[in-house]
Scaffold this motif. Structure first.
Motif, PDB file in Angstrom:
ATOM      1  N   THR A 159       0.915  -1.435  -0.300  1.00  0.00           N
ATOM      2  CA  THR A 159       0.003   0.083  -0.007  1.00  0.00           C
ATOM      3  C   THR A 159       0.850   1.242   0.009  1.00  0.00           C
ATOM      4  O   THR A 159       0.348   2.209  -0.842  1.00  0.00           O
ATOM      5  CB  THR A 159      -0.874  -0.075   1.246  1.00  0.00           C
ATOM      6  OG1 THR A 159      -1.782  -1.316   1.352  1.00  0.00           O
ATOM      7  CG2 THR A 159      -1.882   1.348   1.221  1.00  0.00           C
ATOM      8  N   LEU A 160       2.035   1.392   0.892  1.00  0.00           N
ATOM      9  CA  LEU A 160       2.543   2.596   0.995  1.00  0.00           C
ATOM     10  C   LEU A 160       3.225   3.055  -0.358  1.00  0.00           C
ATOM     11  O   LEU A 160       3.170   4.386  -0.615  1.00  0.00           O
ATOM     12  CB  LEU A 160       3.663   2.226   2.043  1.00  0.00           C
ATOM     13  CG  LEU A 160       3.387   3.007   3.338  1.00  0.00           C
ATOM     14  CD1 LEU A 160       2.081   2.195   3.844  1.00  0.00           C
ATOM     15  CD2 LEU A 160       4.403   2.742   4.403  1.00  0.00           C
ATOM     16  N   PRO A 161       3.947   2.210  -1.270  1.00  0.00           N
ATOM     17  CA  PRO A 161       4.278   2.858  -2.389  1.00  0.00           C
ATOM     18  C   PRO A 161       3.257   3.561  -3.367  1.00  0.00           C
ATOM     19  O   PRO A 161       3.466   4.403  -4.144  1.00  0.00           O
ATOM     20  CB  PRO A 161       4.611   1.733  -3.064  1.00  0.00           C
ATOM     21  CG  PRO A 161       5.179   0.760  -1.938  1.00  0.00           C
ATOM     22  CD  PRO A 161       4.200   0.999  -1.022  1.00  0.00           C
ATOM     23  N   VAL A 162       1.992   3.070  -3.238  1.00  0.00           N
ATOM     24  CA  VAL A 162       1.122   3.786  -3.987  1.00  0.00           C
ATOM     25  C   VAL A 162       0.844   5.119  -3.544  1.00  0.00           C
ATOM     26  O   VAL A 162       0.243   6.118  -4.143  1.00  0.00           O
ATOM     27  CB  VAL A 162      -0.380   2.916  -3.876  1.00  0.00           C
ATOM     28  CG1 VAL A 162      -1.589   3.376  -4.328  1.00  0.00           C
ATOM     29  CG2 VAL A 162      -0.301   1.520  -4.326  1.00  0.00           C
ATOM     30  N   LEU A 163       0.892   5.343  -2.293  1.00  0.00           N
ATOM     31  CA  LEU A 163       0.854   6.891  -1.521  1.00  0.00           C
ATOM     32  C   LEU A 163       1.897   7.522  -1.843  1.00  0.00           C
ATOM     33  O   LEU A 163       2.213   8.627  -0.926  1.00  0.00           O
ATOM     34  CB  LEU A 163       0.572   6.368  -0.203  1.00  0.00           C
ATOM     35  CG  LEU A 163      -0.845   5.808   0.260  1.00  0.00           C
ATOM     36  CD1 LEU A 163      -0.944   5.642   1.550  1.00  0.00           C
ATOM     37  CD2 LEU A 163      -1.978   6.766  -0.311  1.00  0.00           C
ATOM     38  N   GLY A 164       3.041   6.989  -2.490  1.00  0.00           N
ATOM     39  CA  GLY A 164       4.374   7.921  -2.801  1.00  0.00           C
ATOM     40  C   GLY A 164       5.219   7.465  -1.844  1.00  0.00           C
ATOM     41  O   GLY A 164       6.566   8.315  -1.724  1.00  0.00           O
ATOM     42  N   MET A 165       5.310   6.544  -0.980  1.00  0.00           N
ATOM     43  CA  MET A 165       6.259   6.246   0.111  1.00  0.00           C
ATOM     44  C   MET A 165       6.919   4.798  -0.153  1.00  0.00           C
ATOM     45  O   MET A 165       6.133   3.915   0.055  1.00  0.00           O
ATOM     46  CB  MET A 165       5.584   6.258   1.692  1.00  0.00           C
ATOM     47  CG  MET A 165       5.547   7.525   1.916  1.00  0.00           C
ATOM     48  SD  MET A 165       4.261   7.624   3.465  1.00  0.00           S
ATOM     49  CE  MET A 165       2.716   7.351   2.674  1.00  0.00           C
ATOM     50  N   ASP A 166       8.073   4.817  -0.719  1.00  0.00           N
ATOM     51  CA  ASP A 166       8.548   3.510  -1.137  1.00  0.00           C
ATOM     52  C   ASP A 166       9.910   3.141  -0.364  1.00  0.00           C
ATOM     53  O   ASP A 166      10.449   2.264  -0.557  1.00  0.00           O
ATOM     54  CB  ASP A 166       9.254   3.742  -2.633  1.00  0.00           C
ATOM     55  CG  ASP A 166      10.402   4.749  -2.752  1.00  0.00           C
ATOM     56  OD1 ASP A 166      10.846   5.405  -1.823  1.00  0.00           O
ATOM     57  OD2 ASP A 166      11.133   4.813  -3.861  1.00  0.00           O
ATOM     58  N   PHE A 167      10.002   3.767   0.812  1.00  0.00           N
ATOM     59  CA  PHE A 167      11.050   3.171   1.728  1.00  0.00           C
ATOM     60  C   PHE A 167      11.014   1.739   2.229  1.00  0.00           C
ATOM     61  O   PHE A 167      11.884   1.335   2.779  1.00  0.00           O
ATOM     62  CB  PHE A 167      11.193   4.288   2.877  1.00  0.00           C
ATOM     63  CG  PHE A 167       9.811   4.356   3.526  1.00  0.00           C
ATOM     64  CD1 PHE A 167       9.311   3.592   4.592  1.00  0.00           C
ATOM     65  CD2 PHE A 167       9.400   5.755   3.293  1.00  0.00           C
ATOM     66  CE1 PHE A 167       8.196   4.117   5.208  1.00  0.00           C
ATOM     67  CE2 PHE A 167       8.124   6.052   3.807  1.00  0.00           C
ATOM     68  CZ  PHE A 167       7.434   5.236   4.876  1.00  0.00           C
ATOM     69  N   LEU A 168       9.848   1.136   2.152  1.00  0.00           N
ATOM     70  CA  LEU A 168       9.650  -0.364   2.343  1.00  0.00           C
ATOM     71  C   LEU A 168       9.841  -1.272   1.125  1.00  0.00           C
ATOM     72  O   LEU A 168       9.985  -2.392   1.371  1.00  0.00           O
ATOM     73  CB  LEU A 168       8.283  -0.701   3.010  1.00  0.00           C
ATOM     74  CG  LEU A 168       8.181  -0.008   4.345  1.00  0.00           C
ATOM     75  CD1 LEU A 168       6.397   0.037   4.831  1.00  0.00           C
ATOM     76  CD2 LEU A 168       9.044  -0.239   5.419  1.00  0.00           C
TER      77      LEU A 168
END
Length: 316
Positions: A159-168
């Motif tokens: 989910t997070l990369p979809v929100l622009g956060m790719d640190f995981l």
């Protein structure tokens, strides 16, 4: 074969720069993100007062190309965020993301386990710098709960990369033959490896570098060379070049050259080639398919399937 996923995004304010919620079908997790400027409204949401984990993100004020991340947990995330907002040692963050559970079955023990695992994942991914001063280890959960929390983590990583956060996002790893090494992680993105190995040569400077594109990442392979200093005027990718040196990913080698200590991910061929040459460069032309004179741009154009219906539409 990869299967599609559906993530439901809801713009609470009706704008993409406000509060956003994200949910996956058949997952009890609930993700909500907002800019720090909307914190007064954000903490009023009932979901934020639950037990959960959260991420504070922002750029390093002294190095704009570097992302800072703080991972935390609380049995009342809203109160913890109010505390962080007053903490002068955490002035870096300009965005917050909170993960809770729709059925409110997350316990304090679950949250502590999630925090521990997520800190480890951020560190291993290497896409951002952790601000956490400690890295707690916590595994005191029943076997069934451990399995549930690992599934929970996989959904967060989707989910997070979809929100622009790719640190995981786990970085793709390439072996000596140029083949992507797959991970046992269910969230790892598997792509068909259609990219050939690209090379850059410069007899003048004694440079030789290899790279490969995997998914959305352009990866310069370990042991590739780069010039030791930025030779052009300030700006461009100079900060990136200097950052890689400071972080020890570009290390001294021979004849005044630097060497990539590990596979290093860039967001474009030009970012990679500029870092290698120490000056602005159009990597789409500079990178060549190994063993040929074909540029990256030529190769990419070949991957674009011509659609006759689109071409003919111009004539109608």
């Amino acid at each position: 074969m990869l299967k599609g996923r559906s993530i439901r995004l809801f713009l609470v304010d009706g704008t993409p720069s406000g509060i956003i919620t994200a949910e996956i079908m058949n997952w009890t997790g609930h993700v909500m993100t907002a800019p720090r400027t909307r914190l007064p409204d954000f903490i009023k949401r009932s979901e934020i007062a639950r037990t959960g984990v959260y991420f504070l993100t922002g750029v390093n004020p002294e190095e704009p190309t570097q992302t800072f991340v703080y991972v935390g947990e609380s049995d009342n995330v809203a109160k913890r965020l109010v505390s962080h907002n007053k903490d002068e040692t955490k002035e870096f963050w300009d965005k917050v993301c909170v993960v809770t559970s729709k059925d409110q079955n997350l316990t304090k023990a679950h949250a502590r386990y999630l925090e521990s695992r997520l800190i480890s994942i951020v560190s291993a991914a290497g896409r951002a710098s952790l601000v956490n001063s400690t890295s707690p280890e916590y595994g005191f959960l029943p076997e069934a709960d451990l399995a549930d929390m690992e599934f929970f983590i996989e959904q967060i990583r989707i989910t997070l990369p979809v929100l622009g956060m790719d640190f995981l996002r786990e970085k793709p790893r390439v072996d000596d033959s140029g083949v992507m090494q797959k991970s046992s992680s269910a969230s790892t993105e598997f792509w068909e490896n259609k990219s050939p190995v690209f090379i850059i040569k410069s007899p003048k400077y004694g440079l030789f570098a290899q790279a490969q594109q995997i998914g959305g990442d352009f990866i310069v392979l370990a042991n590739s060379h780069a010039r030791s200093s930025w030779e052009s005027s300030a700006g461009g990718y100079r900060n990136l070049h200097e950052q890689l040196v400071r972080e020890g990913r570009l290390v001294p080698d021979r004849d005044g050259l630097l060497k990539f200590k590990e596979d290093t991910t860039f967001n474009s061929p030009s970012a990679a080639s500029a870092t290698i040459f120490g000056r602005p460069d159009n990597g789409r032309i500079t990178w060549r398919v190994k063993g040929t004179n074909k540029t990256y741009a030529d190769w990419q154009n070949e991957q674009i399937v011509s659609d006759a219906s689109i071409e003919n539409s111009d004539d109608e």
